[in-house]
Structure formats: structure tokens, C-alpha cells
Design a protein around this motif. Sequence first.
Motif, short mmCIF file in Angstrom:
data_model
loop_
_atom_site.label_atom_id
_atom_site.label_comp_id
_atom_site.label_asym_id
_atom_site.label_seq_id
_atom_site.Cartn_x
_atom_site.Cartn_y
_atom_site.Cartn_z
N TYR A 95 -93.42 36.80 -1.12
CA TYR A 95 -93.31 37.36 -1.79
C TYR A 95 -93.02 38.57 -2.33
O TYR A 95 -92.05 38.56 -3.66
N ASP A 120 -104.97 31.33 4.20
CA ASP A 120 -106.16 32.27 4.78
C ASP A 120 -107.54 31.05 5.10
O ASP A 120 -108.58 31.22 4.43
N ASP A 123 -102.52 34.78 5.43
CA ASP A 123 -102.04 34.59 4.04
C ASP A 123 -100.80 36.24 4.73
O ASP A 123 -101.55 36.94 5.37
N ARG A 140 -99.45 39.47 4.90
CA ARG A 140 -99.62 40.90 5.01
C ARG A 140 -99.06 41.89 4.06
O ARG A 140 -99.93 43.09 3.45
N ASN A 144 -99.87 40.75 1.09
CA ASN A 144 -101.35 40.76 0.70
C ASN A 144 -102.02 41.40 0.71
O ASN A 144 -102.65 41.33 1.94
N LEU A 145 -102.23 42.74 0.02
CA LEU A 145 -103.07 43.88 0.73
C LEU A 145 -104.61 43.32 0.24
O LEU A 145 -105.39 43.92 1.51
N ARG A 146 -104.65 42.15 -0.14
CA ARG A 146 -105.94 41.31 0.01
C ARG A 146 -106.35 40.63 0.91
O ARG A 146 -107.55 39.76 0.83
N ARG A 147 -105.98 39.92 1.48
CA ARG A 147 -106.02 39.12 2.37
C ARG A 147 -106.84 38.97 3.20
O ARG A 147 -107.68 40.21 3.66
N LYS A 148 -107.86 37.59 3.68
CA LYS A 148 -108.81 38.38 4.28
C LYS A 148 -108.61 38.54 6.16
O LYS A 148 -107.96 38.23 6.83
N GLU A 202 -112.85 37.48 9.82
CA GLU A 202 -113.81 36.48 8.42
C GLU A 202 -113.42 35.39 8.40
O GLU A 202 -114.47 34.20 8.66
#
Length: 371
Positions: free
Chosen positions: A227, A249, A264, A266, A268-272, A276
Motif C-alpha cells: 500500500y 479477505d 487484506d 490492516r 485497508n481500513l475497510r478490510r473484512k 466474517e
Amino acid sequence: MKYMFLMLLLVYSLLVAYAVWRGCVALRGLPVLRNVWLSGSLVLYVCLLAGTWAGMHAGFPGARVVAFVGHTAIIVFLYLIVLFLLTDLVCLVARVAGWASGGMVTFRCGALGAGVLVIVAVLVAGNWRFNHPQVVEMELSPLGRPVQGRELRLLLVSDVHLGLTIGKERLQHYVDLINARRPDAVLLAGDVFDNALAPVERQHMHEELARLRAPLGVYAVPGNHEYIGGQIDAKMAYLERGGVRVLRDSAVLLGGEVYVVGRDDRTNLRRKPLAELMKPLAGDKPVIVLDHQPYHLEEAEACGADLQLSGHTHDGQFFPVNLVVRSMYENPHGYSRRGQTHYYVSSGLGIWGPQYRIGTRSEMVLIRFLY
């Protein structure tokens, strides 16, 4: 991120200026050596700045040499700063105690000479350790599950940092080392790339990745460096081009019997959430979680994972940074256990920046997973 980097660079530059000044003071009676000291310090500092830039772009002749010298300068100046701080402390104590001040000039000069010799010796040993990675072998079984006599040979590799420093020739050596262990599956736990994609593409490193041999496949998750350098999707596509299956993910069932869940990074704040990802998995099969950064280890335990594999920390890479890193993480390196969950955090096969392992090691981890 950019402003934080600039602030750190400013603080470090001030400390470098202090070390250069103290060296000049120690060599004030030796003008020739003082000029050599100033010239050498200037070259190292310029290479430090240029080497940082080269790691992102690598588009000029000699970039790898400049980067090597510049990254080495990071450690050299750090150790010199510590040396002069200790020297100043000794001189302060001597002054307060009323000891003869005339001998302090000789002491400073001698301390500098001895310190430089020690730094050179440490760098030589540290570079040797980096160039001779260890193979850690361990045997693990799921806790709280019946073992039926089956085995998976999993090879964990983290933090390769492909790019300018870790080029195609070194990757070729790494692939040979991995294939020699005859793993059933290879798990790349993030930071496969160092920063930019361009140096990897320019060297056609996908050709070496495609040589990895594992009957159940080669899998990778993103790390923070994927990233940091940008082009995350292009980098993941490049890995797929080299025969590496990317798990962002998502999960894969190895041999129809053991799940590998790849998270993914961390960054990426939108990782699952891990819960889940694990919810649709069959509960009677072992689950191995691949997560680059070893934060919140309790999450894998709470979700009932059997094993989590991580990297990221490099175990600090070189002294004394390793002491700082070991105070930052619940498990900065090696094996640990929480409840019914095993954990292993690798110190990494490659490196970021300086090609030295001082007080740490480069490693790959062969896990015999019995289930």
C-alpha cells in the motif's frame, strides 16, 4: 505520511549533524583525518538521501550501489550518534569529578577510532547474517481437534521486499532455497514488494516467482508496503502473473482438508473482520490465518483459528531497533500461543533498507502441520 517522514528526516539530520560535529572536535588536532571525516560524512549523507529516493524510482545508473551505501549510512550514523553521546557522558562525568581535562582530547580521538573499527566489524557480521538466512523447522498440530495422521508441509515466507535492494538475482536464490525444502504449499505473508512496482517489472521478477514449486499452490496476502508504494491492484495482478494466488479477505481449501484464510492488510481500513471471513467455513476443518501485521492476536483466538502466521516486524532488523520493536508487540517474533491458537511471527526473509541483520536473523519457516 509524507509530513511524518519529513519530520523524522529533519530530526535524524540534526542528530547526524551532531555526530559529524563531534567527530570534527575529536579530530581537531589531525587536520587531514578531519577533512577525510567531513568528506566521508557528506558522501554518506548524500547517499542516504539519494538511496531513499532510488528505492522508489531506481531509474538511474548505479542506483543499487547508491541505495546500498545510503542504507548503510542509516546504521553508521545511528551508531556514531550513540558513540558520541556515550563519549560526551564520560567526559561530563570526568569534568564533574575533577579529573585532568587534558586527557579528554586523546580519549575522544581514541574512542572515535575504536568505535569506527567496531562499527565496521558489526556491519561485516550483520551483512553475513543477512546473506545466510536460516530455515526454522517446527511441528504443530491443531489444539482441541483429533489428529488423524495427515501432514502438510507449509513454508512461511514474509517480507521479501522485492525491488531495488532485493533484485532478481537474490530472488532467484530465495526461490532455490524454497524449492529445496519441497513444501506442499508456500505462504507469502505480505510485503512481497518493497515500494514501487516499476523496479520489479523492469527486472521481470515474475519469471522467478513462476519457478516456485508447491503441489498445493503458492499464496500471498498484501502487506503495508504494497500500500505504501501505491498501485496495490497492479501489484496483486503482477503476483498472479507469476503464478501466485492472492488472498485478499478470501479463503482457499488446501487439499480439500485445511483452510487458509488470507486477510487484506490492516492498512485497508475497510478490510473484512476475521469472524466474517471464517463464518462460511466448515467447522470441522483446521483453519490457518495469514495476516501480515501481528496486531490484535486475540481476534484469531476468539474466532477459533488453529494457527495464525504473520510477519511485518522484521524483529527490528538491527540493534538497538530490535529492542524497541520487541516492546511494541505482544509477539514480535517467533512462536506463541493463545488458548487453542498457535501463532508464528516471522522476522522475514528479506529486508527493508540496510542489508544487515544485527541481533536478528533472516529466515523462512517450514511448518509440519499435523492434523
